[in-house]
Design an enzyme around this catalytic site. Structure first.
Site, mmCIF file in Angstrom:
data_model
loop_
_atom_site.group_PDB
_atom_site.id
_atom_site.type_symbol
_atom_site.label_atom_id
_atom_site.label_comp_id
_atom_site.label_asym_id
_atom_site.label_seq_id
_atom_site.Cartn_x
_atom_site.Cartn_y
_atom_site.Cartn_z
ATOM 1 N N ARG A 26 0.828 -1.221 -0.207
ATOM 2 C CA ARG A 26 -0.060 -0.131 0.188
ATOM 3 C C ARG A 26 0.881 1.415 -0.076
ATOM 4 O O ARG A 26 0.267 2.341 0.024
ATOM 5 C CB ARG A 26 -0.997 0.014 1.589
ATOM 6 C CG ARG A 26 -2.344 0.168 1.042
ATOM 7 C CD ARG A 26 -2.943 -0.177 2.115
ATOM 8 N NE ARG A 26 -4.181 0.757 2.610
ATOM 9 C CZ ARG A 26 -4.155 1.649 3.322
ATOM 10 N NH1 ARG A 26 -3.161 1.876 4.257
ATOM 11 N NH2 ARG A 26 -5.266 2.513 3.543
ATOM 12 N N CYS A 50 9.030 32.038 28.218
ATOM 13 C CA CYS A 50 8.834 30.605 28.532
ATOM 14 C C CYS A 50 8.813 30.135 29.998
ATOM 15 O O CYS A 50 9.646 30.635 30.574
ATOM 16 C CB CYS A 50 10.131 29.992 27.764
ATOM 17 S SG CYS A 50 10.401 27.994 28.271
ATOM 18 N N CYS A 53 12.347 28.148 31.231
ATOM 19 C CA CYS A 53 13.667 29.007 31.178
ATOM 20 C C CYS A 53 14.016 29.448 32.466
ATOM 21 O O CYS A 53 13.176 29.733 33.303
ATOM 22 C CB CYS A 53 13.771 30.271 30.025
ATOM 23 S SG CYS A 53 13.866 29.742 28.483
ATOM 24 N N HIS A 113 16.910 27.287 25.833
ATOM 25 C CA HIS A 113 15.572 27.107 25.317
ATOM 26 C C HIS A 113 15.617 26.145 23.908
ATOM 27 O O HIS A 113 14.609 25.720 23.573
ATOM 28 C CB HIS A 113 15.139 28.415 25.092
ATOM 29 C CG HIS A 113 13.473 28.420 24.783
ATOM 30 N ND1 HIS A 113 12.636 28.254 25.604
ATOM 31 C CD2 HIS A 113 12.886 28.536 23.677
ATOM 32 C CE1 HIS A 113 11.234 27.985 25.055
ATOM 33 N NE2 HIS A 113 11.586 28.600 23.959
ATOM 34 N N ASN A 153 7.318 14.262 25.608
ATOM 35 C CA ASN A 153 6.391 14.602 24.719
ATOM 36 C C ASN A 153 7.083 15.573 23.771
ATOM 37 O O ASN A 153 7.023 16.621 24.407
ATOM 38 C CB ASN A 153 5.127 14.743 25.324
ATOM 39 C CG ASN A 153 3.963 14.593 24.615
ATOM 40 O OD1 ASN A 153 3.954 13.756 23.471
ATOM 41 N ND2 ASN A 153 2.793 15.180 24.839
ATOM 42 N N GLY A 159 1.302 17.649 20.588
ATOM 43 C CA GLY A 159 0.545 18.543 21.787
ATOM 44 C C GLY A 159 1.473 18.919 23.045
ATOM 45 O O GLY A 159 0.888 19.239 23.911
ATOM 46 N N SER A 161 3.361 21.542 25.080
ATOM 47 C CA SER A 161 3.072 22.702 25.266
ATOM 48 C C SER A 161 4.058 23.782 25.029
ATOM 49 O O SER A 161 4.056 24.985 24.833
ATOM 50 C CB SER A 161 2.194 23.120 26.613
ATOM 51 O OG SER A 161 3.376 22.546 27.315
ATOM 52 N N HIS A 164 10.877 24.338 24.849
ATOM 53 C CA HIS A 164 12.161 23.968 26.085
ATOM 54 C C HIS A 164 12.338 22.593 26.195
ATOM 55 O O HIS A 164 11.285 21.911 26.780
ATOM 56 C CB HIS A 164 11.814 24.773 26.994
ATOM 57 C CG HIS A 164 13.391 25.128 27.939
ATOM 58 N ND1 HIS A 164 13.485 26.303 28.191
ATOM 59 C CD2 HIS A 164 14.056 24.116 28.262
ATOM 60 C CE1 HIS A 164 14.604 26.174 28.808
ATOM 61 N NE2 HIS A 164 14.730 24.919 28.886
ATOM 62 N N HIS A 166 12.601 19.564 27.582
ATOM 63 C CA HIS A 166 12.111 18.875 29.027
ATOM 64 C C HIS A 166 11.449 17.506 28.918
ATOM 65 O O HIS A 166 10.943 17.123 27.840
ATOM 66 C CB HIS A 166 11.063 19.826 29.593
ATOM 67 C CG HIS A 166 9.900 19.906 28.871
ATOM 68 N ND1 HIS A 166 9.363 20.499 27.796
ATOM 69 C CD2 HIS A 166 8.609 19.553 29.161
ATOM 70 C CE1 HIS A 166 8.428 20.428 27.554
ATOM 71 N NE2 HIS A 166 7.731 19.859 28.469
ATOM 72 N N GLN A 168 8.722 14.662 31.578
ATOM 73 C CA GLN A 168 8.306 14.785 32.729
ATOM 74 C C GLN A 168 8.272 13.292 33.519
ATOM 75 O O GLN A 168 8.692 12.405 32.760
ATOM 76 C CB GLN A 168 6.538 14.674 32.419
ATOM 77 C CG GLN A 168 6.184 16.005 31.716
ATOM 78 C CD GLN A 168 4.673 16.313 31.660
ATOM 79 O OE1 GLN A 168 3.948 15.818 32.381
ATOM 80 N NE2 GLN A 168 4.181 16.603 30.643
ATOM 81 N N TYR A 312 -10.172 1.662 11.135
ATOM 82 C CA TYR A 312 -9.643 0.358 11.499
ATOM 83 C C TYR A 312 -8.914 0.371 12.478
ATOM 84 O O TYR A 312 -9.085 -0.739 13.439
ATOM 85 C CB TYR A 312 -9.337 -0.452 10.254
ATOM 86 C CG TYR A 312 -8.967 -1.903 10.364
ATOM 87 C CD1 TYR A 312 -10.366 -2.733 10.006
ATOM 88 C CD2 TYR A 312 -7.999 -2.353 10.670
ATOM 89 C CE1 TYR A 312 -9.982 -4.067 10.151
ATOM 90 C CE2 TYR A 312 -7.795 -3.708 10.771
ATOM 91 C CZ TYR A 312 -9.042 -4.605 10.468
ATOM 92 O OH TYR A 312 -8.946 -5.991 10.759
ATOM 93 N N GLN A 319 -2.588 -0.596 12.184
ATOM 94 C CA GLN A 319 -1.953 -0.951 10.538
ATOM 95 C C GLN A 319 -0.859 0.075 10.290
ATOM 96 O O GLN A 319 -0.774 1.275 10.654
ATOM 97 C CB GLN A 319 -3.181 -1.024 9.831
ATOM 98 C CG GLN A 319 -2.999 -1.517 8.247
ATOM 99 C CD GLN A 319 -2.619 -0.455 7.490
ATOM 100 O OE1 GLN A 319 -2.735 0.897 7.687
ATOM 101 N NE2 GLN A 319 -1.989 -0.607 6.329
#
Ligand code: H2U
Ligand code: ZN
Length: 342
Positions: A26, A50, A53, A113, A153, A159, A161, A164, A166, A168, A312, A319
Site C-alpha cells: 500500500r 517560556c 527557562c 531554550h 512528549n 500536543g 505545550s 523548551h 524537557h 515529565q 480500522y 495497521q
C-alpha cells in the site's frame, strides 16, 4: 509463499500480546489528506515568555532558579496527588474504581531554550541521564510509589505545550497499563524476552538503526508507528540505577544518535513521545525486568504528513504500510551529524 515485503500480513507484539497489520503493497497510494504545518525551528537561547527557562515565572507564581544544568520541579498542574484517600468501589463487578496517588514532576534538560537532545553536548546529555537515575531512585524509594514513569512528549504535533527541552516524570502508586502488559509478558516466559529479542535483532541486523558497545536501537518487528524504535541494552538489568558509568555514557550516546537520525530524516526537529520502561518500585524483587526505551513518532512520509491511528485501527487492529525493515533502512542511511550543523 508469504513474502513480508509484498503481502499483507500481521505481526505479533510479544510485549503487549497484540497484533499489528502490515500492508507493504500500500505504500504507493496517493495522499490527499491533512498536511501538518512543519514546526518552525526554535531560535531563542532564552525566551522571556517560556515558563521553563531559568529565572522566569511559572503558572503557580514560583520563579525558576538560574539553573545551569538540569532542573526538576513539581508539576504545577499535577495529574496525580500524593495524598488521595485510599479506597475502592465496585458495583455489580462492572463499575470499578480505585484510588490512585502519586507525584508529577517536570524536568528541564538544560537552561538553553533552543537545544534539543539531538543538539546537546554529550556531557550535558550525561547530566540528564544522571538526573533520570536520581529521580528514579528518589521517587522509587517512597513507600507509596510503585512505578516511576519518565517520558518526553516532543513537538506541537504531539500536543507538547512548550519547545523548551524537557521531560515529565509521573510516579504512581500502581503500575501503568503499558509496563503492566510488559511485566505480564516477562513473567510468563522462562528466559528474558528482551535478552532473547535483542540478541536476535543483532544477529539479523535488518531492523537495527544504530548501536554502540552497550545499546542497540531497532525498529521493532511489531512496530505500529512508521518510525517507531526501541533502545535496548545488550546486558540484562531492570533499571537505570543499575547502569555502570560506562553504560550511562553509552545511553547518552545512543539517545543522541537516535534522535539526530530522526531529525535528519525530514530535516526538522522530529516530534515524538518517548518513555523509559524499567523495574517497578513496589518493594518486590523484579529480576524479570529488562530496561528499555520506546520512541513513538507520528510522522509518516514527510515533515507534514503524519500517521493517524483512526478508523480500522481504533475499531480493529493498528495497521502500517511501510515495513519495519524499510523504516530501519531509511533511518540507518541517515547521517549522525545533525542537519543544522552544516
Ligand atoms: P508538556 O510536556 O506536554 O509540554 O507539558 C509541560 C508540563 O508542564 C505540563 O504537564 C506543566 C504542565 O502541567 N507546567 C507547570 O508545571 N508549570 C507551568 O507554569 C506551566 C506548565
Ligand atoms: Zn525556555
Amino acid at each position: 509463499m508469504l513474502n513480508l515485503n509484498e503481502h499483507p500480513h500481521r505481526r505479533w507484539n510479544p510485549l503487549t500480546s497484540e497484533w499489528v497489520l502490515v500492508s507493504p503493497h500500500r505504500t504507493k497510494r496517493p495522499w490527499q489528506g491533512q498536511m501538518e504545518r512543519a514546526a518552525a525551528p526554535v531560535q531563542l537561547v532564552h525566551d522571556p515568555s517560556c515558563y521553563l527557562c531559568p529565572g522566569n515565572p511559572r503558572a503557580g507564581g514560583v520563579t525558576n532558579p538560574a539553573y545551569k544544568q538540569t532542573f526538576v520541579f513539581e508539576n504545577d498542574f499535577a495529574a496525580l496527588l500524593p495524598a488521595a484517600p485510599e479506597g475502592r468501589r465496585v458495583e455489580d463487578g462492572l463499575l470499578v474504581a480505585e484510588s490512585e496517588s502519586g507525584i508529577c514532576r517536570v524536568m528541564c534538560f538544560a537552561p538553553r531554550h533552543d537545544l534539543t537532545l539531538a543538539r546537546m553536548e554529550p556531557g550535558a546529555i550525561r547530566s540528564v541521564v544522571e538526573e533520570w537515575k536520581s529521580q528514579y531512585l528518589e521517587l522509587g524509594a517512597q513507600s507509596d510509589i510503585g512505578y516511576v514513569q519518565i517520558f518526553e512528549n516532543r513537538g506541537e504535533m504531539m500536543g507538547a505545550s512548550n519547545p523548551h527541552p524537557h521531560c515529565q516524570i509521573w510516579a504512581s502508586h500502581r503500575i501503568p497499563n503499558e509496563p503492566a502488559k510488559e511485566q505480564r509478558a516477562f513473567v510468563a516466559r522462562a528466559t528474558c524476552l528482551l535478552c532473547d529479542y535483542v540478541a536476535l535483532e543483532v544477529r539479523l541486523g535488518e531492523r537495527v538503526v544504530c548501536r554502540n558497545e552497550h545499546f542497540v536501537t531497532v525498529v521493532p518487528y511489531w512496530a505500529l508507528w512508521p518510525f517507531e524504535t526501541m533502545v535496548l541494552p545488550l546486558r540484562h538489568y531492570g533499571a537505570m540505577d543499575e547502569m555502570t558509568a560506562e553504560e550511562s555514557d553509552a545511553l547518552a550516546d545512543i539517545l543522541k544518535r537516535t534522535v539526530t537520525r530522526y531529525d535528519n530524516l525530514f530535516e526538522i526537529s522530529f516530534p515524538y513521545s518517548m518513555g523509559f520502561h524499567q523495574s517497578p518500585t513496589d518493594g518486590e524483587a523484579h529480576p524479570e525486568w529488562h530496561f528499555h526505551a520506546h520512541y513513538y513518532p507520528p510522522l509518516l512520509r514527510s515533515a507534514t504528513v503524519k500517521k493517524f491511528m483512526v478508523g480500522y485501527e481504533m475499531v480493529g487492529t493498528p495497521q502500517r504500510d511501510i515495513t519495519a525493515e524499510a523504516a530501519a533502512a531509511r533511518l540507518r542511511e541517515m547521517s549522525e551529524r545533525h542537519y543544522t550543523a552544516g
